[in-house]
Design an enzyme around this catalytic site. Structure first.
Site, PDB file in Angstrom:
ATOM      1  N   LYS A  54      50.848 -24.939  97.453  1.00  0.00           N
ATOM      2  CA  LYS A  54      51.241 -25.083  98.941  1.00  0.00           C
ATOM      3  C   LYS A  54      52.630 -25.694  99.012  1.00  0.00           C
ATOM      4  CE  LYS A  54      47.299 -27.084 101.093  1.00  0.00           C
ATOM      5  NZ  LYS A  54      46.584 -28.224 101.382  1.00  0.00           N
ATOM      6  N   GLY A 105      51.489 -36.149  91.575  1.00  0.00           N
ATOM      7  CA  GLY A 105      51.753 -36.754  92.803  1.00  0.00           C
ATOM      8  C   GLY A 105      53.013 -37.759  92.610  1.00  0.00           C
ATOM      9  N   GLY A 125      49.983 -31.814  87.506  1.00  0.00           N
ATOM     10  CA  GLY A 125      48.790 -31.814  86.841  1.00  0.00           C
ATOM     11  C   GLY A 125      48.290 -30.220  86.174  1.00  0.00           C
ATOM     12  N   ARG A 176      45.340 -36.525  79.317  1.00  0.00           N
ATOM     13  CA  ARG A 176      45.627 -37.775  79.735  1.00  0.00           C
ATOM     14  C   ARG A 176      45.053 -38.929  78.819  1.00  0.00           C
ATOM     15  NH1 ARG A 176      45.214 -36.421  86.281  1.00  0.00           N
ATOM     16  NH2 ARG A 176      47.564 -36.326  86.477  1.00  0.00           N
TER      17      ARG A 176
HETATM   18  P1  ADP Z   1      50.846 -28.897  89.786  1.00  0.00           P
HETATM   19  O1  ADP Z   1      49.541 -29.580  89.974  1.00  0.00           O
HETATM   20  O2  ADP Z   1      51.512 -28.679  88.753  1.00  0.00           O
HETATM   21  O3  ADP Z   1      51.560 -29.826  90.874  1.00  0.00           O
HETATM   22  P2  ADP Z   1      49.881 -27.381  92.265  1.00  0.00           P
HETATM   23  O4  ADP Z   1      48.811 -27.856  92.294  1.00  0.00           O
HETATM   24  O5  ADP Z   1      51.069 -27.570  93.115  1.00  0.00           O
HETATM   25  O6  ADP Z   1      50.777 -27.527  90.574  1.00  0.00           O
HETATM   26  O7  ADP Z   1      49.681 -25.802  92.415  1.00  0.00           O
HETATM   27  C1  ADP Z   1      48.860 -25.116  91.191  1.00  0.00           C
HETATM   28  C2  ADP Z   1      48.061 -24.082  91.805  1.00  0.00           C
HETATM   29  O8  ADP Z   1      48.759 -23.202  92.330  1.00  0.00           O
HETATM   30  C3  ADP Z   1      47.299 -23.340  90.583  1.00  0.00           C
HETATM   31  O9  ADP Z   1      46.000 -23.665  90.578  1.00  0.00           O
HETATM   32  C4  ADP Z   1      47.863 -21.988  90.964  1.00  0.00           C
HETATM   33  O10 ADP Z   1      46.845 -20.837  90.643  1.00  0.00           O
HETATM   34  C5  ADP Z   1      48.277 -21.954  92.130  1.00  0.00           C
HETATM   35  N1  ADP Z   1      49.129 -20.788  92.383  1.00  0.00           N
HETATM   36  C6  ADP Z   1      50.092 -20.376  91.939  1.00  0.00           C
HETATM   37  N2  ADP Z   1      50.835 -19.275  92.503  1.00  0.00           N
HETATM   38  C7  ADP Z   1      49.824 -18.900  93.213  1.00  0.00           C
HETATM   39  C8  ADP Z   1      49.760 -17.763  94.294  1.00  0.00           C
HETATM   40  N3  ADP Z   1      50.552 -16.670  94.268  1.00  0.00           N
HETATM   41  N4  ADP Z   1      48.925 -17.727  95.271  1.00  0.00           N
HETATM   42  C9  ADP Z   1      47.724 -18.518  95.357  1.00  0.00           C
HETATM   43  N5  ADP Z   1      47.842 -19.838  94.453  1.00  0.00           N
HETATM   44  C10 ADP Z   1      48.774 -19.789  93.495  1.00  0.00           C
HETATM   45 MG    MG Z   2      47.972 -29.519  91.170  1.00  0.00          MG
END
Ligand code: ADP
Ligand code: MG
Length: 402
Positions: free
Chosen positions: A204, A381, A357, A34
């Protein structure tokens, strides 16, 4: 929207709101992506003779008032040091956000000099819901400079004093990062080349339902993996063992499945998994060859058949948006799915955008060539809210007036 590059900045003081919210591990920056993304705008302003005052937040300071937050940190000190290294010139870190120290720096700094204000979230007013409270801080920030440049794309979805209120008080423009992000995101929302494939993962499902809702009518295929996939599989009646489940989202997810079917959008879920009996880096990975997950185990990554399936669904794509890792990539034993998806997207010739992120961090963490993608968004976000079709307060403020 005015462009920062068109502002007459020689001899003027410019307040740049940047997104320097980098991950820290015991005070050390673990990923400076960043900061690097913020450099072009700062370099341009400095080279054209501006005095540049950078405003940014870091982490989530807690405490009721300024002194408590400043005492608890995190300070932007490590960011100031890294920024100075990357800019190749000194960066003075103010001892406060918009108080005595910041004012002294603002009135004494000269053309081509750079300063950074302390963590703007030390000021509780930054995130206040009260317009007047935010307005007071915005007034103090605006008093430091002659002009405002908004370049912190990752914070644009926040109605915060330094993002939303301050630009209204000064001549303002958008920085290069913000313009680049908006250009790409606009391409994803207006007439994307087809097939348009969206890959969603992450922890989530609740974080992503709004964007899924909006993309269902725009994308040709939705590939869903990661923690969020288990709520979808549960909604279809599959067993998911101890995998992450958001039971309160089952109704919404069922609606999404029906909407996708009605819209003729292909919604693809994992057909096999890599599971473990506990959530840990040293847990033993085991492949489960089917959509159901045995009791006593949890889904940690997509399995080999799903990796192949997703690669086939991506092969002919002309536009791809990827948000959220399809597995727990932080643990090497469960990173194969994320690597496979990243490689399949890297092989696509067309517009490929990574948002989020953790997704951006995964690309760097797995040492994938960053130029394998058209664009890696700095805003998680913010990019999701843009794709949801929502107006971003920070962008709206930059578009307003002159
Ligand atoms: P981003 O920041 O790219 O939007 P998120 O914050 O939504 O992504 O999600 C990232 C997290 O999701 C990572 O830390 C990863 O470990 C977790 N994740 C991915 N697959 C699983 C899973 N099967 N069970 C639990 N957590 C998961
Ligand atoms: Mg995230």
């Amino acid at each position: 929207m005015n462009r920062a590059e068109d502002l007459e900045v020689a001899g003027r003081t410019v307040l740049v709101r940047a997104d320097l919210n980098v991950p820290l591990d015991s005070g050390a920056i673990t990923d400076d992506g960043r900061i690097r993304a913020s450099l072009p705008t700062m370099r341009d302003l400095l080279a054209r003779g501006a005095a540049v005052i950078v405003c940014a937040h870091l982490g989530r300071p807690t405490g009721d008032d300024y002194p408590a937050r400043a005492a608890g940190g995190p300070s932007l000190r490590p960011v100031a040091d890294r920024l100075a290294e990357l800019l190749g010139r000194p960066v003075t870190l103010a001892g406060d956000v918009a108080g005595e120290s910041a004012s002294v720096i603002a009135t004494t700094m000269g053309a081509g000099e750079a300063a950074l204000l302390e963590n703007v979230r030390f000021e509780p007013a930054e995130t206040s819901k009260d317009d007047q409270v935010r307005g007071e801080l915005a007034g103090r920030l605006a008093a430091l400079a002659d002009m405002y440049v908004g370049d912190g794309f990752g914070a644009m979805h926040r109605k915060h004093a330094s993002v939303y209120d301050t630009p209204r008080l000064l001549p303002h423009a958008a920085g290069q990062l913000v313009l680049a992000e908006v250009t790409v995101l606009r391409q994803l929302t207006t007439s994307p080349a087809r097939p348009y494939v969206v890959v969603l993962g992450g922890a989530k499902v609740s974080d992503k339902l709004a964007v899924i809702g909006n993309l269902v009518s725009k994308a040709d295929r939705l590939l869903i993996a990661g923690g969020m996939a288990y709520t979808f599989l549960a909604a279809q009646g599959h067993r998911i063992g101890d995998s992450i489940l958001q039971a309160d989202q089952l109704g919404q997810v069922t609606t999404v499945l029906a909407d996708a079917a009605r819209a003729g959008v292909e919604l693809v879920l994992p057909v096999d998994h890599v599971v473990a009996d506990r959530f840990a880096a040293d847990a033993r990975p085991e492949v489960v060859p089917g959509p159901d997950i045995p009791d006593g185990t949890m889904g940690m990554d997509i399995g080999p058949a799903t990796r192949d399936l997703f690669a086939r669904k991506l092969a002919d794509a002309k536009t791809v948006f990827w948000n959220g890792p399809p597995g727990v990539f932080e643990f090497p034993a469960f990173a194969a799915g994320t690597r496979a998806v990243a490689e399949a997207i890297g092989a696509v010739t067309g517009l490929t955008v990574v948002g989020g992120g953790d997704s951006a961090a995964a690309v760097r963490h797995l040492n994938l060539p960053p130029d394998a993608f058209t664009h890696i968004s700095t805003g998680g976000g913010a990019s999701l809210e843009y794709l949801e079709g929502r107006a971003l307060p920070g962008l709206a403020a930059l578009e307003d007036g002159t």
